[in-house]
Motif scaffolding. Structure first.
Motif, PDB file in Angstrom:
ATOM      1  N   GLU B  87      50.547 -85.912   1.339  1.00  0.00           N
ATOM      2  CA  GLU B  87      49.915 -85.518   0.075  1.00  0.00           C
ATOM      3  C   GLU B  87      48.672 -84.731   0.424  1.00  0.00           C
ATOM      4  O   GLU B  87      47.754 -85.255   1.040  1.00  0.00           O
ATOM      5  CB  GLU B  87      49.590 -86.774  -0.748  1.00  0.00           C
ATOM      6  CG  GLU B  87      49.442 -86.539  -2.228  1.00  0.00           C
ATOM      7  CD  GLU B  87      50.643 -85.811  -2.814  1.00  0.00           C
ATOM      8  OE1 GLU B  87      50.437 -84.727  -3.357  1.00  0.00           O
ATOM      9  OE2 GLU B  87      51.793 -86.327  -2.708  1.00  0.00           O
ATOM     10  N   ALA B  88      48.655 -83.455   0.054  1.00  0.00           N
ATOM     11  CA  ALA B  88      47.540 -82.584   0.427  1.00  0.00           C
ATOM     12  C   ALA B  88      46.214 -83.156  -0.040  1.00  0.00           C
ATOM     13  O   ALA B  88      46.114 -83.753  -1.115  1.00  0.00           O
ATOM     14  CB  ALA B  88      47.746 -81.196  -0.181  1.00  0.00           C
ATOM     15  N   LEU B  90      41.868 -82.182  -0.254  1.00  0.00           N
ATOM     16  CA  LEU B  90      41.110 -81.032  -0.747  1.00  0.00           C
ATOM     17  C   LEU B  90      40.553 -80.292   0.453  1.00  0.00           C
ATOM     18  O   LEU B  90      39.566 -80.705   1.052  1.00  0.00           O
ATOM     19  CB  LEU B  90      39.963 -81.523  -1.628  1.00  0.00           C
ATOM     20  CG  LEU B  90      40.386 -82.209  -2.909  1.00  0.00           C
ATOM     21  CD1 LEU B  90      39.266 -83.079  -3.438  1.00  0.00           C
ATOM     22  CD2 LEU B  90      40.780 -81.182  -3.945  1.00  0.00           C
ATOM     23  N   TYR B  96      36.658 -85.390  -2.080  1.00  0.00           N
ATOM     24  CA  TYR B  96      37.711 -86.280  -1.633  1.00  0.00           C
ATOM     25  C   TYR B  96      38.735 -86.445  -2.738  1.00  0.00           C
ATOM     26  O   TYR B  96      38.373 -86.695  -3.878  1.00  0.00           O
ATOM     27  CB  TYR B  96      37.152 -87.664  -1.297  1.00  0.00           C
ATOM     28  CG  TYR B  96      36.042 -87.638  -0.290  1.00  0.00           C
ATOM     29  CD1 TYR B  96      36.294 -87.297   1.031  1.00  0.00           C
ATOM     30  CD2 TYR B  96      34.746 -87.953  -0.675  1.00  0.00           C
ATOM     31  CE1 TYR B  96      35.260 -87.279   1.951  1.00  0.00           C
ATOM     32  CE2 TYR B  96      33.713 -87.938   0.248  1.00  0.00           C
ATOM     33  CZ  TYR B  96      33.977 -87.590   1.558  1.00  0.00           C
ATOM     34  OH  TYR B  96      32.963 -87.564   2.476  1.00  0.00           O
ATOM     35  N   ALA B  97      39.987 -86.363  -2.386  1.00  0.00           N
ATOM     36  CA  ALA B  97      41.029 -86.586  -3.392  1.00  0.00           C
ATOM     37  C   ALA B  97      42.387 -86.521  -2.730  1.00  0.00           C
ATOM     38  O   ALA B  97      42.506 -86.115  -1.574  1.00  0.00           O
ATOM     39  CB  ALA B  97      40.966 -85.540  -4.493  1.00  0.00           C
ATOM     40  N   GLY B  98      43.398 -86.881  -3.493  1.00  0.00           N
ATOM     41  CA  GLY B  98      44.761 -86.781  -2.989  1.00  0.00           C
ATOM     42  C   GLY B  98      44.923 -87.569  -1.712  1.00  0.00           C
ATOM     43  O   GLY B  98      44.606 -88.750  -1.658  1.00  0.00           O
TER      44      GLY B  98
END
Lengths: 461, 461
Positions: B87-88, B90, B96-98
């Motif tokens: 899951e890519a 950022l 921060y995410a994904g």
């Protein structure tokens, strides 16, 4: 296929691990058909069936469906027999108790079933009771187990209540059996109406009952006793309208409204869904199931791979900000509880909930409005998704529009956490994405997070 | 025994139906040992192991225990591997995410585990989260599944939290994992203290947490984010005292108070319990388990077959009536919410709840007091029971003392409905016995039933 003689439970285990005694059967018979059909559906959604997140989806869907309809392969006789216990009644007095006439109720059993109209799972809160006869009682857990046998089929609430009632009556031979089911069906808006109807109710609820023997007459006194025993657990039957046989089908897919954006439904996809129904041991030509493949495909097409422009069209306007929290020289603006609906790409099952969006702005500056936020959320919701990616995509899309300091929290209930042998009914999932200052400043994060109130997920049972 | 190489779930099915792939193993190895041991325990309680209700209890207990400790035969690797998805994160922004750094939490997972100090099941509400790293996320349901692997063993709350945390960290290789467990252990009074302590709390609760990686430091900012995400689901961590490593063992059986009525504990029974622990794949000589057989037997002896006089002694006095409802020329007197504790004879697992007693008396006449009602309830509670019989026995015993017109309602939570593969956490059971006028007059029944208020079962999560 259909009925095996044993009552083995096939528990969902993913990723190629076998699923119990009938695992072989799954792989060779039903499983293969379902997997092929799911590949056709994914293809029809414009997806690449070989991309990483989808590669095992056909296998996962096949296993989940087999597990979710294991009731076709179970027999009530196997469950009830041997769990009937002699229990003396009251022989020398006027009265009812023990194995003779004293009402026995099990309340608040959480179950799920599959809607025969649209193939989506629906939740059931079940209350079931019986009046013993012949100095014979049944193990309490059997009331739950027998209910589950009929829930794990393609169902309709009233038929589910009737079948449970009738099966328990035959199995226990009591003076009477009563069932009350509180059923909750997810009600997705389609991708068109979601923009028009901001008060869309995410659930359809119905209450059904069934009674045999002393419960056959709906006005019998013994029903009052039953209701009383529910009432002082906080379930108020007086306030609830029981469904009448004449009422319309409860499934929202039957309402007939279909987005004009979806276009004609692919016959190949419809045939694929019909083959799934058949492989579960059901007759796709049974009256209630005839329209089901078409309804399922229409619903599924809400999640087809599509482009961005179409949906943002008409919504690029500014507007008022709902919430503001002062934060140093800037303000944290926030838009809380934006509902979303999405479809888990691992299991082709819905997940839904709310999105909270925060962003840091200089005093008074407010570039976009709620409609745009909503349309971005809906755009990323209405496709095959995972919650982590949904959260990131919303944050990344908003970032250039909102100055770079953005925080997004997504809270969701996943249908795949209640079906598929997991059955964690109360669970919910939260994900965060933080950009710019929110990623480096814990106080900014905390200020936003503390501004989120404590609702339950809307409409949740 | 101990660890099998496959990760099959062995689902409890009673009455001789096989329980999945390792059913044979159960029958031939672990099962036989446990069944023999349970027969010794029943014998030690003064019971006839051949009476109808108990005949299959050894088999049922063996299956329930094997199912409840299936975690010994599961491997986390089998569950997590293949459920890791790219899951890519950022990449081009600060944030921060994904798959990179955005917190992912699953809240409110209901589980149960077995207390290693006393062998009773305890309930767990689990909140688990992690911070992804390496653009890799795990299927959400796996957080529940891995937690369950460690819950289904003989456990202690802190070790359970630590083991889940460590296993997820190894399996997902994230930036960090956090677990918070709200554990609830049943706290039976013994047959002596129940008469002395009318405010006995039926539960012991502890809160434990564990963190790895970015969560290793308990004061890290990321914990604040985690707590915030729990808080707006109504879980207020500020108000809860986390357990410290120096705190005493939480299990009430460790408090050391043992009824003097029980006498010396039978070495044969203790040896039998040790053999059960060994057959589950555990080492009875592990430090935390050394005293467990003796504690379990001491607790079990509260339910030995005993005579009536011993317990009613000293309580045959009158007293005030709590509630009165006028009913024609008589009054319905009632005593509501009398707590009771009992032991299910089908599964040797506790059930507990409240008893509501009503009786019809001429104006002003009030022959007995609450202490006598309580002692009758306790007498029939503290033995191997089924709820239907308990209800009838209380009604039959009270009838001659209260003039013949008696209604008894028993509401209970059954541990056997949450363990053993049933896992219906919110469910509760109600039974009624009616004597004399209450059996023939629905208005009298309704008057009494309506007088029962709507509490939740005391202390229930």
């Amino acid at each position: 296929m259909g009925c095996l003689d044993d009552g083995h439970f096939a528990v969902e285990i993913e990723n190629g691990v076998s699923i119990g005694h009938d695992g072989v059967l799954l792989g060779n018979e039903g499983g293969g058909v379902i997997e092929d059909a799911v590949k056709i559906l994914l293809d029809g959604l414009g997806e690449d069936v070989n991309r990483e997140g989808l590669r095992k989806t056909p296998l996962r869907v096949a296993k989940a469906l087999r597990e979710g309809t294991r009731g076709y392969r179970q027999k009530v006789k196997d469950i009830v027999q041997g769990a009937l216990f002699p229990e003396a009644g009251l022989e020398n007095r006027v009265g009812y108790a023990g194995g003779t006439g004293g009402l026995v109720i099990v309340r608040d059993l959480d179950l799920f079933s599959y809607c025969e109209s649209c193939l989506l799972p629906f939740q059931v809160k079940c209350h079931v009771g019986y009046v013993p006869s012949g100095e014979r009682v049944v193990g309490l857990s059997k009331l739950s187990r027998v209910t589950d046998v009929f829930a794990k089929r393609l169902q309709e609430p009233q038929r589910l209540a009737d079948e449970v009632c009738s099966a328990l009556h035959q199995g226990i031979k009591p003076a009477g059996v009563a069932t009350i089911l509180q059923c909750t069906h997810i009600h997705f808006p389609d991708i068109e109406s979601v923009f028009l109807d901001s008060n869309h109710q995410g659930w359809v609820k119905v209450l059904v009952s069934s009674g045999s023997g002393v419960f056959e007459n709906k006005t019998a006194d013994v029903w009052d006793d039953f209701f009383s025993l529910l009432k002082f657990r906080g379930i108020d039957m007086d306030k609830i309208h029981f469904r009448e046989p004449s009422d319309q089908c409860w499934c929202p897919s039957q309402s007939g409204k279909v987005s004009s954006k979806i276009g004609p439904v692919s016959p190949v996809m419809i045939t694929a869904v019909a083959s799934i129904i058949k492989s579960l041991g059901e007759d796709p030509l049974r009256e209630e199931l005839i329209g089901t493949p078409s309804r399922f495909v229409k619903w599924l097409m809400n999640f087809q791979n599509s482009n961005f422009d179409m949906k943002l069209n008409g919504f690029l306007c500014g507007g008022s900000v709902n919430e503001e929290v002062n934060f140093n020289n800037k303000k944290i603006s926030s838009e809380l509880n934006i509902p979303f609906w999405s479809q888990c790409e691992h299991h082709l099952l819905p997940f839904h909930g709310v999105t909270h969006i925060g962003y840091l702005m200089s005093d008074g500056f407010n570039p976009i409005g709620k409609p745009l936020l909503q349309s971005i959320v809906h755009f990323y919701g209405f496709k095959l998704q995972v919650q982590e990616r949904l959260t990131r995509q919303i944050a990344e899309t908003l970032s250039p529009l909102l100055g770079g300091d953005v925080i997004v929290v997504v809270e969701a209930s996943h249908t795949c956490m209640i079906s598929r042998g997991i059955e964690k009914f109360g669970s919910s999932t939260a994900t965060i994405a933080v950009l710019g200052r929110f990623s480096t400043d814990p106080i900014a994060r905390a200020s936003f997070l503390q501004s989120i109130p404590s609702p339950t997920l809307s409409g949740q049972q």
